[in-house]
Enzyme design. Sequence first.
Site, mmCIF file in Angstrom:
data_model
loop_
_atom_site.group_PDB
_atom_site.id
_atom_site.type_symbol
_atom_site.label_atom_id
_atom_site.label_comp_id
_atom_site.label_asym_id
_atom_site.label_seq_id
_atom_site.Cartn_x
_atom_site.Cartn_y
_atom_site.Cartn_z
ATOM 1 N N PRO A 13 0.845 -1.203 0.000
ATOM 2 C CA PRO A 13 0.000 0.000 0.000
ATOM 3 C C PRO A 13 0.871 1.240 0.000
ATOM 4 O O PRO A 13 1.789 1.353 0.816
ATOM 5 C CB PRO A 13 -0.791 -0.129 1.309
ATOM 6 C CG PRO A 13 0.070 -0.982 2.196
ATOM 7 C CD PRO A 13 0.778 -1.927 1.284
ATOM 8 N N MET A 14 0.600 2.172 -0.917
ATOM 9 C CA MET A 14 1.394 3.402 -1.000
ATOM 10 C C MET A 14 0.471 4.579 -1.258
ATOM 11 O O MET A 14 -0.264 4.603 -2.254
ATOM 12 C CB MET A 14 2.436 3.290 -2.119
ATOM 13 C CG MET A 14 3.547 2.297 -1.816
ATOM 14 S SD MET A 14 4.784 2.214 -3.141
ATOM 15 C CE MET A 14 3.901 1.219 -4.351
ATOM 16 N N VAL A 15 0.509 5.539 -0.337
ATOM 17 C CA VAL A 15 -0.368 6.701 -0.409
ATOM 18 C C VAL A 15 -0.114 7.494 -1.689
ATOM 19 O O VAL A 15 1.036 7.714 -2.076
ATOM 20 C CB VAL A 15 -0.167 7.606 0.829
ATOM 21 C CG1 VAL A 15 -0.960 8.901 0.690
ATOM 22 C CG2 VAL A 15 -0.594 6.868 2.089
ATOM 23 N N GLN A 83 -6.951 -1.275 2.051
ATOM 24 C CA GLN A 83 -6.346 -0.976 3.350
ATOM 25 C C GLN A 83 -7.022 0.227 3.999
ATOM 26 O O GLN A 83 -7.180 1.280 3.381
ATOM 27 C CB GLN A 83 -4.853 -0.710 3.238
ATOM 28 C CG GLN A 83 -4.203 -0.665 4.633
ATOM 29 C CD GLN A 83 -2.740 -0.282 4.607
ATOM 30 O OE1 GLN A 83 -2.398 0.823 4.226
ATOM 31 N NE2 GLN A 83 -1.873 -1.187 5.036
ATOM 32 N N CYS A 112 2.034 2.757 9.461
ATOM 33 C CA CYS A 112 2.376 4.062 8.909
ATOM 34 C C CYS A 112 2.902 4.992 10.000
ATOM 35 O O CYS A 112 2.222 5.245 10.999
ATOM 36 C CB CYS A 112 1.162 4.698 8.234
ATOM 37 S SG CYS A 112 1.518 6.313 7.504
ATOM 38 N N LYS A 151 -0.963 -4.913 8.772
ATOM 39 C CA LYS A 151 0.453 -4.695 8.476
ATOM 40 C C LYS A 151 1.065 -3.893 9.617
ATOM 41 O O LYS A 151 0.550 -2.829 9.973
ATOM 42 C CB LYS A 151 0.599 -3.946 7.152
ATOM 43 C CG LYS A 151 2.039 -3.752 6.677
ATOM 44 C CD LYS A 151 2.059 -3.220 5.244
ATOM 45 C CE LYS A 151 3.491 -3.076 4.735
ATOM 46 N NZ LYS A 151 4.175 -1.877 5.264
ATOM 47 N N GLY A 211 10.507 -4.883 3.153
ATOM 48 C CA GLY A 211 11.675 -4.079 3.497
ATOM 49 C C GLY A 211 12.900 -4.427 2.681
ATOM 50 O O GLY A 211 13.378 -5.567 2.706
ATOM 51 N N ALA A 234 7.558 -2.046 -1.881
ATOM 52 C CA ALA A 234 6.968 -0.703 -1.911
ATOM 53 C C ALA A 234 7.782 0.217 -2.807
ATOM 54 O O ALA A 234 7.478 0.394 -3.983
ATOM 55 C CB ALA A 234 6.861 -0.143 -0.496
ATOM 56 N N ARG A 235 8.849 0.819 -2.270
ATOM 57 C CA ARG A 235 9.573 1.862 -3.005
ATOM 58 C C ARG A 235 10.045 1.417 -4.383
ATOM 59 O O ARG A 235 9.912 2.163 -5.363
ATOM 60 C CB ARG A 235 10.782 2.331 -2.186
ATOM 61 C CG ARG A 235 10.424 3.230 -1.016
ATOM 62 C CD ARG A 235 11.683 3.626 -0.273
ATOM 63 N NE ARG A 235 12.334 2.492 0.356
ATOM 64 C CZ ARG A 235 13.609 2.454 0.735
ATOM 65 N NH1 ARG A 235 14.390 3.504 0.518
ATOM 66 N NH2 ARG A 235 14.129 1.382 1.324
#
Length: 334
Positions: A13-15, A83, A112, A151, A211, A234-235
Amino acid sequence: MELDYWGKHVLAPMVRVGTIPLRMLAAEYGADITYGEELVDHKFVKCYRQENEELQTVDFIEKDTKEVVFRTSSLEKHRVVFQIGTADALRALKVAQLVQNDVAAIDINMGCPKSFSLSGGMGAALLSKPDLIHDILTTLKRNLNIPVTCKIRLLKTYADTVELARRIESTGVSAIGVHGRRVADRPRDPAQWDGIAEVVSALSIPVIANGDVFEYEDFQRIKDATGAASVMVARAACWNVSVFRPGGKLPWEDVKKEYIKKSILWDNDIKSTKHELKEMIMHYSCLEFAEGKLLNKCKDIADVSDMYGVRSYYDEVQGLRNKRRHASFAGIFI
């Protein structure tokens, strides 16, 4: 068929970027499960569900602003995870019940570290409130017909993390995601895979490791190091979502154009589209160069399509939408 959390590659999940274009593109490149961006319960309880015949999507629209807060499609129903950012069991349930027939699972954000989450008692603020965590998760489990997960991040000690993870497992959740950093850690700090391994060894439910996954080979590396059931990225996916390709990442310039096409196809919010493009540019280039400055001037997706040389695709999609719109309008009089 219930979502399976074993042996999966997962889009985190990424805002602002985890909207339908990135999710659909991630799936094309190999992602098995795709999380939407965290959506806060206070906002989502003000939404209503509407089927969008023109786009063939299901939209959740805020009543006052008419903003599309969440857009999904039947094409991703079997893999998309919704989410929720929450600090209240009943409010979380209300949101989950609104979307449960259009998504594969519900996840609660407990990791978060951003101030907007912490100030509302959401995200990582929940890590110090095990009773509230238990209340939220058990309430969802009792009342939903799809999987519930959460998470988390590492706590001060691995022992504390394991204790919390066991408490979470006792609620009956289907899986737990673990980011191998503490709240105070920054992205540049190495993820502590050994901390994730401690959680894996203590639980029987699937653990999703998160991670420092930057290349396709890292999916197996973190699985071998932690014993996790699945791996979340994620990134690296934000920078180049083709990280999910078994054959390795594609050139970012190519991926950028594919993402723009998906944004056109799904009529993505221009702010979201520009934010994702800026993330890519910042990683591979610089926003102060010509590309970044031109992107800042783009007012809508038509401008973006012109800038990146995909205007013909934009015109084709608009033409198909017009035909569909006219066909629907004509049907009213038949």
